[in-house]
Design an enzyme around this catalytic site. Structure first.
Site, PDB file in Angstrom:
ATOM      1  N   ARG A 166      10.006   0.860   7.785  1.00 21.64           N
ATOM      2  CA  ARG A 166       9.605   2.015   8.575  1.00 21.64           C
ATOM      3  C   ARG A 166       8.134   2.303   8.322  1.00 21.64           C
ATOM      4  O   ARG A 166       7.663   2.191   7.183  1.00 21.64           O
ATOM      5  CB  ARG A 166      10.433   3.261   8.205  1.00 21.64           C
ATOM      6  CG  ARG A 166      11.939   3.091   8.314  1.00 21.64           C
ATOM      7  CD  ARG A 166      12.385   2.721   9.702  1.00 21.64           C
ATOM      8  NE  ARG A 166      12.067   3.749  10.688  1.00 21.64           N
ATOM      9  CZ  ARG A 166      12.115   3.545  12.003  1.00 21.64           C
ATOM     10  NH1 ARG A 166      12.408   2.347  12.465  1.00 21.64           N
ATOM     11  NH2 ARG A 166      11.837   4.499  12.828  1.00 21.64           N
ATOM     12  N   HIS A 217       3.555  -7.447   1.187  1.00 21.02           N
ATOM     13  CA  HIS A 217       3.428  -7.861   2.581  1.00 21.02           C
ATOM     14  C   HIS A 217       3.396  -9.388   2.600  1.00 21.02           C
ATOM     15  O   HIS A 217       2.651  -9.998   1.821  1.00 21.02           O
ATOM     16  CB  HIS A 217       2.140  -7.288   3.187  1.00 21.02           C
ATOM     17  CG  HIS A 217       1.931  -7.663   4.616  1.00 21.02           C
ATOM     18  ND1 HIS A 217       2.637  -7.080   5.649  1.00 21.02           N
ATOM     19  CD2 HIS A 217       1.113  -8.581   5.189  1.00 21.02           C
ATOM     20  CE1 HIS A 217       2.252  -7.618   6.798  1.00 21.02           C
ATOM     21  NE2 HIS A 217       1.327  -8.531   6.538  1.00 21.02           N
ATOM     22  N   GLU A 242      -3.914   3.470   6.412  1.00 22.54           N
ATOM     23  CA  GLU A 242      -4.095   2.344   7.344  1.00 22.54           C
ATOM     24  C   GLU A 242      -3.049   1.276   7.029  1.00 22.54           C
ATOM     25  O   GLU A 242      -2.948   0.808   5.895  1.00 22.54           O
ATOM     26  CB  GLU A 242      -5.512   1.781   7.147  1.00 22.54           C
ATOM     27  CG  GLU A 242      -5.847   0.563   7.966  1.00 22.54           C
ATOM     28  CD  GLU A 242      -6.173   0.920   9.411  1.00 22.54           C
ATOM     29  OE1 GLU A 242      -6.558   2.083   9.647  1.00 22.54           O
ATOM     30  OE2 GLU A 242      -6.006   0.046  10.289  1.00 22.54           O
ATOM     31  N   GLU A 272       6.907 -14.062  -3.687  1.00 24.73           N
ATOM     32  CA  GLU A 272       6.996 -12.596  -3.739  1.00 24.73           C
ATOM     33  C   GLU A 272       7.744 -12.167  -4.989  1.00 24.73           C
ATOM     34  O   GLU A 272       7.356 -11.200  -5.669  1.00 24.73           O
ATOM     35  CB  GLU A 272       7.722 -12.066  -2.503  1.00 24.73           C
ATOM     36  CG  GLU A 272       6.984 -12.284  -1.196  1.00 24.73           C
ATOM     37  CD  GLU A 272       7.808 -11.834  -0.008  1.00 24.73           C
ATOM     38  OE1 GLU A 272       8.575 -10.868  -0.121  1.00 24.73           O
ATOM     39  OE2 GLU A 272       7.666 -12.458   1.061  1.00 24.73           O
TER      40      GLU A 272
HETATM   41  C1  GRF Z   1      10.406 -10.074   2.822  1.00 23.80           C
HETATM   42  O1  GRF Z   1       9.995 -11.073   3.730  1.00 23.80           O
HETATM   43  C2  GRF Z   1       9.202  -9.327   2.359  1.00 23.80           C
HETATM   44  O2  GRF Z   1       8.031 -10.087   2.491  1.00 23.80           O
HETATM   45  C3  GRF Z   1       9.119  -8.157   3.276  1.00 23.80           C
HETATM   46  O3  GRF Z   1      10.467  -7.832   3.564  1.00 23.80           O
HETATM   47  C4  GRF Z   1      11.251  -9.047   3.567  1.00 23.80           C
HETATM   48  C5  GRF Z   1      12.605  -8.828   2.984  1.00 23.80           C
HETATM   49  O4  GRF Z   1      12.414  -8.491   1.645  1.00 23.80           O
HETATM   50  N1  GRF Z   1       8.388  -7.107   2.645  1.00 23.80           N
HETATM   51  P1  GRF Z   1      13.685  -8.110   0.689  1.00 23.80           P
HETATM   52  O5  GRF Z   1      14.521  -9.361   0.526  1.00 23.80           O
HETATM   53  O6  GRF Z   1      14.489  -7.031   1.397  1.00 23.80           O
HETATM   54  O7  GRF Z   1      13.055  -7.678  -0.595  1.00 23.80           O
END
Ligand code: GRF
Length: 196
Positions: free
Chosen positions: A91, A109, A143, A174
């Protein structure tokens, strides 16, 4: 000990890695996992790890972002977080929400910002024939996808990649990057982390 609230919208794989890392000598502990979707798979995972959860469905608010955020903030503020981590939270937050947590709100991100702010980052990297991709953890400011970068991780784009295979490769990074950045940020260090 810093108190960390994590916002999710889906499976919460990043949230799981953050929670799993916050043990032992880690300077922070999870105090809440909250979602805008009662069905978010991550809520069950958080509960199974003993983290309090909350969910506020954004749909009844029909685009009244402030009203949704007021409801969500009741849960967030009750957990008295020092740090807010957005982890797959889908969101867009209003400037007033961001102001309330600015300087202590992080997001991950799935691109090498400042490239590819917004959605469909992996397809856009493929369409541009990029040879590398990756993810960024940044401080959240008004931003979108634009705040100070706290860390990045890079992956090669491989021949034959599609958005799914690239997303999977980036997601693995990540899961390394976000915990490393949170651990450092919670210790008061905003130095940038770059993973290969
Ligand atoms: C991932 O691709 C992440 O880069 C983005 O949300 C997606 C799902 O993330 N922020 P998660 O498995 O719910 O942590």
């Amino acid at each position: 000990m810093k108190r960390v609230a994590i916002l999710i919208s889906g499976g919460g794989s990043n949230m799981v890695k953050l929670v799993e890392d916050m043990t032992g000598d880690h300077p922070a502990r999870p105090v809440l996992v909250a979602s805008n979707d009662r069905e978010a798979g991550g809520l069950g995972k958080a509960a199974a790890m003993g983290v309090p959860t909350a969910a506020v469905d954004h749909r009844p608010f029909k685009g009244d972002r402030e009203a949704f955020e007021t409801a969500l903030r009741q849960h967030i503020d009750a957990s008295e977080p020092d740090i807010l981590c957005l982890a797959g939270f889908m969101r867009i937050l209003t400037p007033s929400f961001i102001r309330a947590y600015e300087g202590r709100m992080l997001n991950i991100h799935p691109s090498l910002l400042p490239k590819y702010k917004g959605l469909h980052t992996h397809q856009r990297a493929l369409d541009a024939s990029d040879t590398e991709a990756g993810c960024t953890v940044h401080e959240v400011t008004a931003e979108l996808d634009d705040g100070p970068i706290l860390g990045q991780a890079r992956v090669p784009v491989q021949p034959g990649d599609d958005a799914d295979t690239l997303a999977a490769r980036v997601l693995t990074q990540e899961h390394r990057l976000y915990p490393a950045v949170l651990r450092r940020f919670a210790a008061g260090d905003r130095g940038r982390i770059d993973l290969g």
